[in-house]
Design a protein around this motif. Structure first.
Motif, PDB file in Angstrom:
ATOM      1  N   TYR A 184      -5.691  -4.538   6.984  1.00 40.05           N
ATOM      2  CA  TYR A 184      -5.785  -3.384   6.087  1.00 40.05           C
ATOM      3  C   TYR A 184      -7.154  -3.382   5.418  1.00 40.05           C
ATOM      4  O   TYR A 184      -7.758  -4.445   5.182  1.00 40.05           O
ATOM      5  N   ILE A 196       0.545  -3.122  -0.117  1.00 41.75           N
ATOM      6  CA  ILE A 196      -0.021  -2.546   1.104  1.00 41.75           C
ATOM      7  C   ILE A 196       0.188  -1.030   1.178  1.00 41.75           C
ATOM      8  O   ILE A 196      -0.479  -0.360   1.968  1.00 41.75           O
ATOM      9  N   ASP A 254      -5.213   0.885   3.415  1.00 40.03           N
ATOM     10  CA  ASP A 254      -5.275   1.646   4.663  1.00 40.03           C
ATOM     11  C   ASP A 254      -5.177   0.706   5.854  1.00 40.03           C
ATOM     12  O   ASP A 254      -6.012  -0.205   6.003  1.00 40.03           O
ATOM     13  N   PRO A 255      -4.202   0.910   6.746  1.00 39.10           N
ATOM     14  CA  PRO A 255      -4.105   0.062   7.942  1.00 39.10           C
ATOM     15  C   PRO A 255      -5.300   0.275   8.856  1.00 39.10           C
ATOM     16  O   PRO A 255      -5.789   1.393   9.013  1.00 39.10           O
TER      17      PRO A 255
END
Length: 470
Positions: free
Chosen positions: A215, A288, A292-293
């Motif tokens: 991430y 999370i 942002d992944p």
């Protein structure tokens, strides 16, 4: 490929190291002051920090504890500064960790130890560059070469049989062979072919599955953002599920979730966050959601604890096994790299003490590294043995007694700075398990925690404000 004269030794010598990973590089470095070293690697080693085909576990969280970091620094003095220059983070302990143990939240005491955090590919690249980039150190690498077996007899190993990618086979001679090939080691099979004894072994398999995703951390977080770690409770109801957020280079988080049989995470990216929210505390999932992944979910299922007791085996002379070839652990405690580093340093120290190639040398070294292996093994197995199906007979009476002792120490550490430091001494491999039996530790354990249990994660007001406004 022929042996060369090493001026530090004054005669022709060659050691062969099987494998091209971190353990192999550190082993080659440890040997290089006394002999030429030939490293044999079946794949191609990348020129930049990128994944290796033979290291799928690199996608998951790896940390280098201070005990391992100091061992590497003794072998490669500039490595820690090079890691930090490349973006690795030096995280103080326990001030830089927000951790939920089976006994409750740990407080964030003053710094007493540290961890080096970055992606595993960066660890390997920096160390490989230092080892192979040095001039005239007598270390060479054969890439694209598969070791087929050991040469010699049940009494003495004299080299290895290899096959190159173009199909050519030959025997390479050496006065020492070290198996640093990792979890896929074939040494027990090779020993049988020589007529030598295979080592006794033990496996504890909780069915643990690891799922990890990168991430981009939220903008505006403090540079000193801590590790977030929600541990599983091995003696709770149902599967053991855990999650950790590791701040690494380039402002990223490496997030690893895990679960034992019946509670495994999956490769589904849509399910990743929900799994994290369902842990013993939802902090990992809540964090999370703000990030942002950066890629897909990577899953690993080969996480069984397996130890080969080479130190109890009548091995042929001139042969050693190090690293995951000796013991592979559930990665929960992150001890693999640190044990490999300490084992390589012990090898160098034993060379200095007894002399390279002295009678009984390899047997002495194999016994000496068993101390490092045993400590990490105790941590990993002491947890996993309590999960259903991990062993045929379940936890033994000694397993249960040891667990009760560790439970008491952990509970005390949630509210005692002294106990937290003693436990961290052992967890970071800077002290052996005997450290927990010193009188002051035992007295602290009898008294129990001096402060009340925390009911919420010990984030600072600055950290809470930053994540809420992200």
């Amino acid at each position: 490929m022929s042996a060369r004269t090493n001026s530090s030794v004054g005669r022709q010598r060659r050691a062969i190291v099987i494998g091209g990973g971190l353990t192999a590089m550190l082993t080659a470095q440890a040997l290089s002051t006394r002999t030429d070293v030939l490293v044999i690697e079946r794949d191609s080693l990348p020129e930049i920090p990128e994944p290796r085909k033979s290291l799928p576990q690199a996608h998951h969280v790896h940390v280098l504890w201070s005990g391992g970091a100091e061992a590497i620094a003794a072998l490669l003095p500039d490595v820690l500064s090079d890691l930090e220059s490349a973006g690795a983070r030096r995280i103080p302990l326990t001030s830089g960790m927000v951790g939920l143990s089976p006994a409750g939240w740990f407080r964030r005491w003053q710094e007493s130890h540290y961890a080096i955090a970055c992606h595993r590919d960066l660890f390997d690249w920096v160390i490989r560059r230092q080892v192979l980039g040095a001039k005239d150190n007598g270390i060479t690498v054969m890439q694209g070469t598969t070791v087929l077996g050991l040469a010699g007899s049940a009494d003495t190993v004299t080299g290895v049989d290899v096959r190159t990618n173009d199909g050519r086979q030959e025997t390479l001679l050496a006065d020492l062979v070290v198996d640093a090939s990792g979890k896929g080691s074939q040494t027990p099979v090779w020993l049988n072919r020589l007529g030598a004894q295979s080592p006794p072994s033990r496996e504890v398999d909780s069915g643990l599955v690891y799922a990890s995703r990168l991430y981009q951390a939220p903008h505006g977080l403090p540079e000193t953002w801590p590790i977030i770690n929600v541990q599983a409770d091995p003696r709770g109801d149902g599967p053991g599920q855990a999650g950790v957020i590791l701040p690494i280079e380039d402002g990223r988080w490496l997030v690893t979730l895990s679960g034992t049989r019946g509670g495994e995470p999956t490769i589904d990216p849509d399910a990743f966050g929900n799994f994290a929210l369902g842990l013993r505390h939802p902090i990992v999932g809540e964090m999370i959601k703000k990030a942002d992944p950066l890629g897909p979910v990577h899953v690993t299922r080969m996480t069984a604890n397996r130890r080969r007791f080479y130190e109890k085996t009548a091995l042929p002379a001139n042969f050693l096994a190090l690293g995951d070839a000796v013991a592979a652990y559930n990665p929960t405690y992150g001890h693999g790299m640190s044990v490999a580093a300490q084992s390589a340093l012990t090898l160098r120290n034993m060379i200095d003490r007894y002399g390279y190639g002295s009678p009984g040398f390899t047997r002495r070294v194999q016994k000496a590294i068993a101390r490092h292996v045993g400590l990490a093994w105790t941590f990993a197995v002491g947890t996993d043995v309590f999960y259903d199906g991990a062993t045929e007979g379940g936890p033994t009476l000694p397993d249960r007694m040891a667990a009760l002792f560790v439970d008491r120490l952990t509970l005390t550490a949630t509210g005692s700075g002294r106990m937290a430091r003693d436990l961290t001494d052992v967890m970071t491999l800077q002290k052996g398990p005997e450290w927990l039996f010193k009188p002051s530790t035992l007295v602290s354990a009898l008294r129990g925690p001096l402060k009340p249990q925390l009911t919420e994660p010990p984030l600072s007001p600055e950290e809470i404000g930053a994540i809420e406004s992200a």
